[in-house]
Design a protein around this motif. Structure first.
Motif, PDB file in Angstrom:
ATOM      1  N   MET B   1      39.498 -42.457  45.981  1.00 58.69           N
ATOM      2  CA  MET B   1      40.594 -41.795  46.698  1.00 58.69           C
ATOM      3  C   MET B   1      41.832 -42.686  46.740  1.00 58.69           C
ATOM      4  O   MET B   1      41.727 -43.887  46.868  1.00 58.69           O
ATOM      5  N   ARG B   2      42.992 -42.052  46.664  1.00 55.29           N
ATOM      6  CA  ARG B   2      44.249 -42.768  46.731  1.00 55.29           C
ATOM      7  C   ARG B   2      44.454 -43.324  48.148  1.00 55.29           C
ATOM      8  O   ARG B   2      44.322 -42.591  49.124  1.00 55.29           O
ATOM      9  N   ALA B   3      44.763 -44.622  48.240  1.00 52.77           N
ATOM     10  CA  ALA B   3      44.970 -45.210  49.561  1.00 52.77           C
ATOM     11  C   ALA B   3      46.312 -44.761  50.128  1.00 52.77           C
ATOM     12  O   ALA B   3      47.219 -44.391  49.389  1.00 52.77           O
ATOM     13  N   PHE B   4      46.413 -44.791  51.444  1.00 53.06           N
ATOM     14  CA  PHE B   4      47.675 -44.476  52.103  1.00 53.06           C
ATOM     15  C   PHE B   4      48.012 -45.614  53.049  1.00 53.06           C
ATOM     16  O   PHE B   4      47.236 -45.943  53.930  1.00 53.06           O
ATOM     17  N   THR B   5      49.181 -46.236  52.866  1.00 52.76           N
ATOM     18  CA  THR B   5      49.584 -47.281  53.807  1.00 52.76           C
ATOM     19  C   THR B   5      50.840 -46.844  54.554  1.00 52.76           C
ATOM     20  O   THR B   5      50.800 -46.580  55.737  1.00 52.76           O
ATOM     21  N   LYS B   6      51.954 -46.778  53.825  1.00 55.58           N
ATOM     22  CA  LYS B   6      53.162 -46.277  54.479  1.00 55.58           C
ATOM     23  C   LYS B   6      54.065 -45.581  53.464  1.00 55.58           C
ATOM     24  O   LYS B   6      54.004 -45.883  52.272  1.00 55.58           O
ATOM     25  N   ILE B   7      54.870 -44.660  53.945  1.00 53.40           N
ATOM     26  CA  ILE B   7      55.859 -44.035  53.076  1.00 53.40           C
ATOM     27  C   ILE B   7      57.132 -43.749  53.870  1.00 53.40           C
ATOM     28  O   ILE B   7      57.109 -43.635  55.094  1.00 53.40           O
ATOM     29  N   THR B   8      58.212 -43.624  53.120  1.00 44.37           N
ATOM     30  CA  THR B   8      59.427 -43.071  53.689  1.00 44.37           C
ATOM     31  C   THR B   8      59.740 -41.893  52.787  1.00 44.37           C
ATOM     32  O   THR B   8      59.840 -42.057  51.570  1.00 44.37           O
ATOM     33  N   ALA B   9      59.820 -40.723  53.362  1.00 46.47           N
ATOM     34  CA  ALA B   9      60.011 -39.556  52.505  1.00 46.47           C
ATOM     35  C   ALA B   9      60.779 -38.469  53.218  1.00 46.47           C
ATOM     36  O   ALA B   9      60.862 -38.432  54.448  1.00 46.47           O
ATOM     37  N   ARG B  10      61.302 -37.585  52.415  1.00 50.36           N
ATOM     38  CA  ARG B  10      62.049 -36.441  52.904  1.00 50.36           C
ATOM     39  C   ARG B  10      61.090 -35.456  53.597  1.00 50.36           C
ATOM     40  O   ARG B  10      59.933 -35.312  53.205  1.00 50.36           O
ATOM     41  N   VAL B  11      61.615 -34.792  54.621  1.00 50.61           N
ATOM     42  CA  VAL B  11      60.785 -33.874  55.413  1.00 50.61           C
ATOM     43  C   VAL B  11      61.145 -32.425  55.100  1.00 50.61           C
ATOM     44  O   VAL B  11      62.320 -32.067  55.100  1.00 50.61           O
ATOM     45  N   ALA B  12      60.147 -31.615  54.841  1.00 48.13           N
ATOM     46  CA  ALA B  12      60.380 -30.171  54.689  1.00 48.13           C
ATOM     47  C   ALA B  12      59.901 -29.481  55.960  1.00 48.13           C
ATOM     48  O   ALA B  12      58.753 -29.670  56.368  1.00 48.13           O
ATOM     49  N   PRO B  13      60.761 -28.710  56.627  1.00 51.36           N
ATOM     50  CA  PRO B  13      60.348 -28.027  57.860  1.00 51.36           C
ATOM     51  C   PRO B  13      59.774 -26.646  57.540  1.00 51.36           C
ATOM     52  O   PRO B  13      60.400 -25.864  56.835  1.00 51.36           O
ATOM     53  N   PHE B  14      58.619 -26.348  58.050  1.00 52.77           N
ATOM     54  CA  PHE B  14      58.033 -25.029  57.828  1.00 52.77           C
ATOM     55  C   PHE B  14      57.738 -24.468  59.214  1.00 52.77           C
ATOM     56  O   PHE B  14      56.699 -24.728  59.791  1.00 52.77           O
ATOM     57  N   ASP B  15      58.699 -23.728  59.743  1.00 56.09           N
ATOM     58  CA  ASP B  15      58.662 -23.321  61.137  1.00 56.09           C
ATOM     59  C   ASP B  15      57.761 -22.111  61.366  1.00 56.09           C
ATOM     60  O   ASP B  15      58.231 -21.009  61.604  1.00 56.09           O
ATOM     61  N   ARG B  16      56.468 -22.345  61.296  1.00 51.73           N
ATOM     62  CA  ARG B  16      55.515 -21.258  61.431  1.00 51.73           C
ATOM     63  C   ARG B  16      54.232 -21.803  62.039  1.00 51.73           C
ATOM     64  O   ARG B  16      53.820 -22.904  61.678  1.00 51.73           O
ATOM     65  N   TYR B 117      41.686 -30.547  58.723  1.00 57.85           N
ATOM     66  CA  TYR B 117      42.088 -31.884  59.163  1.00 57.85           C
ATOM     67  C   TYR B 117      41.194 -32.935  58.511  1.00 57.85           C
ATOM     68  O   TYR B 117      41.639 -33.923  57.935  1.00 57.85           O
ATOM     69  N   ASN B 118      39.925 -32.657  58.576  1.00 57.28           N
ATOM     70  CA  ASN B 118      38.919 -33.538  57.995  1.00 57.28           C
ATOM     71  C   ASN B 118      39.086 -33.653  56.475  1.00 57.28           C
ATOM     72  O   ASN B 118      39.021 -34.741  55.908  1.00 57.28           O
ATOM     73  N   ASN B 119      39.323 -32.518  55.832  1.00 56.29           N
ATOM     74  CA  ASN B 119      39.480 -32.512  54.375  1.00 56.29           C
ATOM     75  C   ASN B 119      40.685 -33.334  53.926  1.00 56.29           C
ATOM     76  O   ASN B 119      40.669 -33.925  52.848  1.00 56.29           O
ATOM     77  N   CYS B 120      41.731 -33.365  54.727  1.00 56.11           N
ATOM     78  CA  CYS B 120      42.933 -34.101  54.344  1.00 56.11           C
ATOM     79  C   CYS B 120      42.620 -35.573  54.114  1.00 56.11           C
ATOM     80  O   CYS B 120      43.045 -36.165  53.122  1.00 56.11           O
ATOM     81  N   PHE B 121      41.880 -36.162  55.030  1.00 61.21           N
ATOM     82  CA  PHE B 121      41.580 -37.589  54.943  1.00 61.21           C
ATOM     83  C   PHE B 121      40.787 -37.939  53.682  1.00 61.21           C
ATOM     84  O   PHE B 121      40.819 -39.061  53.216  1.00 61.21           O
ATOM     85  N   LYS B 122      40.073 -36.973  53.155  1.00 60.64           N
ATOM     86  CA  LYS B 122      39.268 -37.234  51.953  1.00 60.64           C
ATOM     87  C   LYS B 122      40.137 -37.196  50.713  1.00 60.64           C
ATOM     88  O   LYS B 122      39.648 -37.435  49.608  1.00 60.64           O
ATOM     89  N   ASN B 172      37.993 -45.030  62.228  1.00 60.80           N
ATOM     90  CA  ASN B 172      37.150 -44.983  61.040  1.00 60.80           C
ATOM     91  C   ASN B 172      37.890 -44.337  59.874  1.00 60.80           C
ATOM     92  O   ASN B 172      37.924 -44.840  58.748  1.00 60.80           O
ATOM     93  N   ARG B 173      38.517 -43.213  60.164  1.00 61.93           N
ATOM     94  CA  ARG B 173      39.264 -42.508  59.125  1.00 61.93           C
ATOM     95  C   ARG B 173      40.449 -43.355  58.659  1.00 61.93           C
ATOM     96  O   ARG B 173      40.775 -43.394  57.476  1.00 61.93           O
ATOM     97  N   LYS B 174      41.086 -44.015  59.605  1.00 62.33           N
ATOM     98  CA  LYS B 174      42.239 -44.846  59.280  1.00 62.33           C
ATOM     99  C   LYS B 174      41.838 -45.946  58.295  1.00 62.33           C
ATOM    100  O   LYS B 174      42.500 -46.165  57.274  1.00 62.33           O
ATOM    101  N   PHE B 175      40.736 -46.596  58.595  1.00 63.23           N
ATOM    102  CA  PHE B 175      40.247 -47.681  57.759  1.00 63.23           C
ATOM    103  C   PHE B 175      39.967 -47.185  56.338  1.00 63.23           C
ATOM    104  O   PHE B 175      40.359 -47.793  55.347  1.00 63.23           O
ATOM    105  N   ARG B 176      39.314 -46.035  56.251  1.00 61.70           N
ATOM    106  CA  ARG B 176      38.978 -45.495  54.925  1.00 61.70           C
ATOM    107  C   ARG B 176      40.235 -45.119  54.146  1.00 61.70           C
ATOM    108  O   ARG B 176      40.328 -45.348  52.947  1.00 61.70           O
ATOM    109  N   LEU B 177      41.181 -44.532  54.849  1.00 58.52           N
ATOM    110  CA  LEU B 177      42.398 -44.078  54.184  1.00 58.52           C
ATOM    111  C   LEU B 177      43.264 -45.275  53.755  1.00 58.52           C
ATOM    112  O   LEU B 177      43.786 -45.319  52.640  1.00 58.52           O
TER     113      LEU B 177
END
Ligand code: SF4
Lengths: 472, 217
Positions: B1-16, B117-122, B172-177
């Motif tokens: 799985m691709r690791a995630f540490t930090k990002i700076t990125a543009r935000v798309a608003p989906f108001d729903r 939510y759970n699937n996202c972390f994987k 736990n999820r944080k560590f894995r990600l």
């Protein structure tokens, strides 16, 4: 110390170990596999050179993509066919039992699990499908998982999980005639909302739940996920034990007696404490019809579509407006003035023998209205179909003008050829009325089997409880 | 799985609210036996004016100009901002696959459906649940080109104005990600504990360990 809830008991019984932060490795007793969410999981095993931890704990069946007519000619859509063939190949390669399309035991994964006794009380049951909550009706801890977890269970027979909170949903009293398990669960979702159960395991209890058959209990637990809960549970009682006696995969002989003794403990202790309790009176529940694009947008059949203008929460108001627009309905419109184009009786919510019987009672000796373009009855499994035919239900349906099909998910999510065309409206016994769920642009109204059959006959929604109590 | 540490990125608003998995990736795309390539079909029914089918060439399809992700200012967005109960509906992991394949790495909403939510972390996606008030303030702040910085290690979101917002995540999820760890490898390190559990359970529930568990074909 207070007693344990049913969920606490099932959880404790399956913990391999717990980490400091509270996440636990949970042992999985039964893994059900279907063609849509498994190909990438098997591929993952293959790439890593892994084998299933315990082959015998897995049971596979193709259900989402299978045709409901002309089975002997195979699957026409090449992409669907490839997915079903991939499941067959994977099961052969990894030594997993699969019921093929030609097997009388084939059917919707959540129908065949209990039917075969493949899912039993006291088990942990998972499947790459959110409606795995169905199996909680037998006092099993059952929940849906994603494909990564499918691979994880195949490889380790375990899952890393955090325990959810306990919610008790109590339905006391006697249901009125013509009101069914489906109406109970739609009323519950109407009350707590589609996110009401997020983070909880729901235990359904109370005299109205206890009075339900196993089929009815499965309908209720099936839709726990529509209330936001991954799992729904119902305590084991005599009805549960009777249902499982003599199922093909249920324990036999001494094992049965040992199992039965153990299963009888599967109920919440009298002094168990729940994090949340919701109560409904059975007598207040009338047949339900959803009018929006989320199962919580539901009304009583004798009611009217609510006016978004009277909703104070801006977010809710907007979703109601959007739903009305998509569904082409108006505030204040009477539910009985809604005219479906198609009727679908089937899905893992309502395709068991009792559901078909309830629909057949309404259809008997009547004709489907001319305005209905298609009325489908799709049994949940080959064995349900066989049983229904033995009881002559197929004849009742066919004579009334319904089509009698082969088992599968069919128009519940329209991955096969059964679907709505854009703009078409459907009275459906399935569990989701999301935009496009039953076909691009299709409009779904969720109802019970008796209500669906009654709508097919009348051409519009009618209060089946009035027909059945003879006052109409 | 691709690791995630930090990002700076543009935000798309989906108001729903209640954006369901059927909308995130319509069912016809679940017929694929592959894991990649779902990005072009993300939100297919809303994003295009025609009806999409698997294997279609999306570069030729008519776009819905009103759909938020089609607007020029939200191209290359890496963070999706939405309302309550995001990801409700099915367990299909195709939903996070499609979001990730499209380019999202972070989802922010007041609440998420549990399985999703759970699937996202994987899948290297970080779902962040913030209070409805904070989410609302982000929607209000949002201007063209608005970017957020998300740091998983310190569990903070930083707005362009320098406001820091803390978020919760299971350790736990944080560590894995953070480390992009393979869950199966981690679990198999406990193979002995699993076997010990099975031995003990077999004494209490022998029927679960008999041949009767297998349906004969
Ligand atoms: S019948 Fe519908 S809800 Fe049930 S498993 Fe099939 S597609 Fe899913």
């Amino acid at each position: 110390m207070s007693g344990k809830t049913l969920y606490d008991k099932l959880w404790d019984d399956h913990v391999v170990f717990t980490e400091d932060d509270g996440s636990s490795l949970i042992y999985i007793d039964r893994h059900l596999v279907h063609e849509v969410t498994s190909p990438q999981a098997f591929e993952g095993l293959r790439l890593a050179g892994r084998k299933p931890w315990r082959q015998s704990r897995n049971l596979a069946v193709a259900d989402h993509n299978v045709p409901t007519t002309h089975r002997d000619q195979g699957i026409a859509d090449p992409i669907s066919r490839l997915q079903v063939e991939t499941l067959e190949k994977n099961c052969a390669e990894f030594g997993i039992t699969e019921f093929s399309m030609a097997d009388i035991r084939q059917g919707i994964v959540h129908v065949i699990g209990p039917e075969q006794g493949a899912t039993l009380p006291g088990m942990t049951v998972v499947c790459g499908d959110s409606h795995t909550s169905t199996h909680g009706a037998s006092g099993a801890l059952a929940f849906g998982i994603g494909t990564s977890e499918v691979e994880h269970v195949l490889a380790t027979q375990c899952l890393m999980q955090k325990k959810a909170r306990n919610m008790l949903v109590k339905v006391e009293g006697q249901l009125r005639a013509g009101v069914t398990a489906k109406d109970i669960v739609l009323a519950i979702i109407g009350k707590i909302g589609t996110a009401g159960g997020n983070g909880y395991t729901l235990e359904f209890a109370g005299s109205a739940i206890r009075a339900l058959s196993m089929e009815g209990r499965m309908t209720v637990c099936n839709m726990a996920i529509e209330a936001g809960a991954r799992a729904g549970l119902i305590a084991v009682d005599e009805t549960t034990i009777d249902y499982y006696r003599n199922r093909p995969l249920a324990p036999k002989g001494d094992d049965w007696f040992m199992a039965e003794r153990m299963w009888r403990q599967l109920h919440s202790d009298a002094d168990a404490v729940f994090d949340k309790v919701v109560e409904l009176a059975a007598f207040d529940i009338v047949p339900q019809v959803t009018w929006g694009t989320s199962p919580e947008l539901v009304a009583a059949v004798d009611g009217k579509i609510p006016d978004p203008a009277r909703e104070t929460d801006a977010g809710k108001r907007e979703s109601m407006q959007r739903a009305l627009q998509y569904m082409d309905l108006k505030p204040g419109q009477a539910i009985v003035d809604i005219y479906p184009d198609k009727v679908f009786i089937g899905s893992c919510t309502n395709s068991r023998i009792e559901d078909l019987r309830a629909a057949a009672v309404v259809a008997q000796g009547k004709k489907v209205a001319d305005t209905i373009k298609l009325a489908l009855v799709v049994p949940g499994s080959g064995l349900v179909k066989q049983q229904a035919e033995a009881e002559g239900l197929d004849k009742i349906f066919i004579e009334a003008g319904f089509e009698w099909r082969d088992p599968g998910c069919s128009m519940c999510l329209a991955m096969n050829a059964d679907r709505l065309e854009p703009g078409e409206r459907c009275a459906s016994t399935s569990n989701r009325n999301f935009e496009g769920r039953q076909g691009y642009g299709g409009r779904t109204h969720l109802v019970s089997p008796a209500m669906a059959a009654a709508a097919a006959i009348a051409g519009h929604f009618v209060d089946v409880s009035r027909i059945q109590s003879g006052s109409q | 799985m691709r690791a995630f540490t930090k990002i700076t990125a543009r935000v798309a608003p989906f108001d729903r609210a209640n954006i369901d998995t059927d909308a995130i990736i319509p069912k016809q795309f679940l017929k694929s036996i592959r894991r990649a390539g779902f990005g072009p079909y993300l939100f297919d029914e809303w994003r295009y004016l025609d009806h999409g089918e698997p294997e279609m060439d999306c570069s030729q399809r008519p776009l819905n100009p009103d759909f938020v992700l089609n607007k020029a200012q939200y191209q290359n967005a890496g963070i999706l901002l939405a309302r309550e109960n995001f990801g409700c509906g099915s367990s299909r992991e195709h939903a996070p696959w499609a979001l990730e394949d499209f380019g999202f790495r972070v989802l922010i909403a007041p609440s998420f459906a549990d399985i999703f939510y759970n699937n996202c972390f994987k899948n290297g996606l970080l779902p962040i649940a913030l209070s409805a008030e904070i989410v609302d303030s982000l929607f209000k702040d949002l201007t063209d080109g608005y970017e957020l910085s998300v740091d998983l290690e310190s569990q903070t979101i930083t707005t362009p104005a320098g406001r820091e917002i803390a978020f919760d995540v299971d350790q736990n999820r944080k560590f894995r990600l953070l480390n992009g760890l393979d869950d199966i490898d981690l679990t198999l390190q406990h193979a002995e504990a699993i076997r010990a559990y099975e031995t003990e359970r077999a004494k209490r529930a022998p029927w679960l360990f008999s041949d009767a568990m297998t349906a004969k074909v």
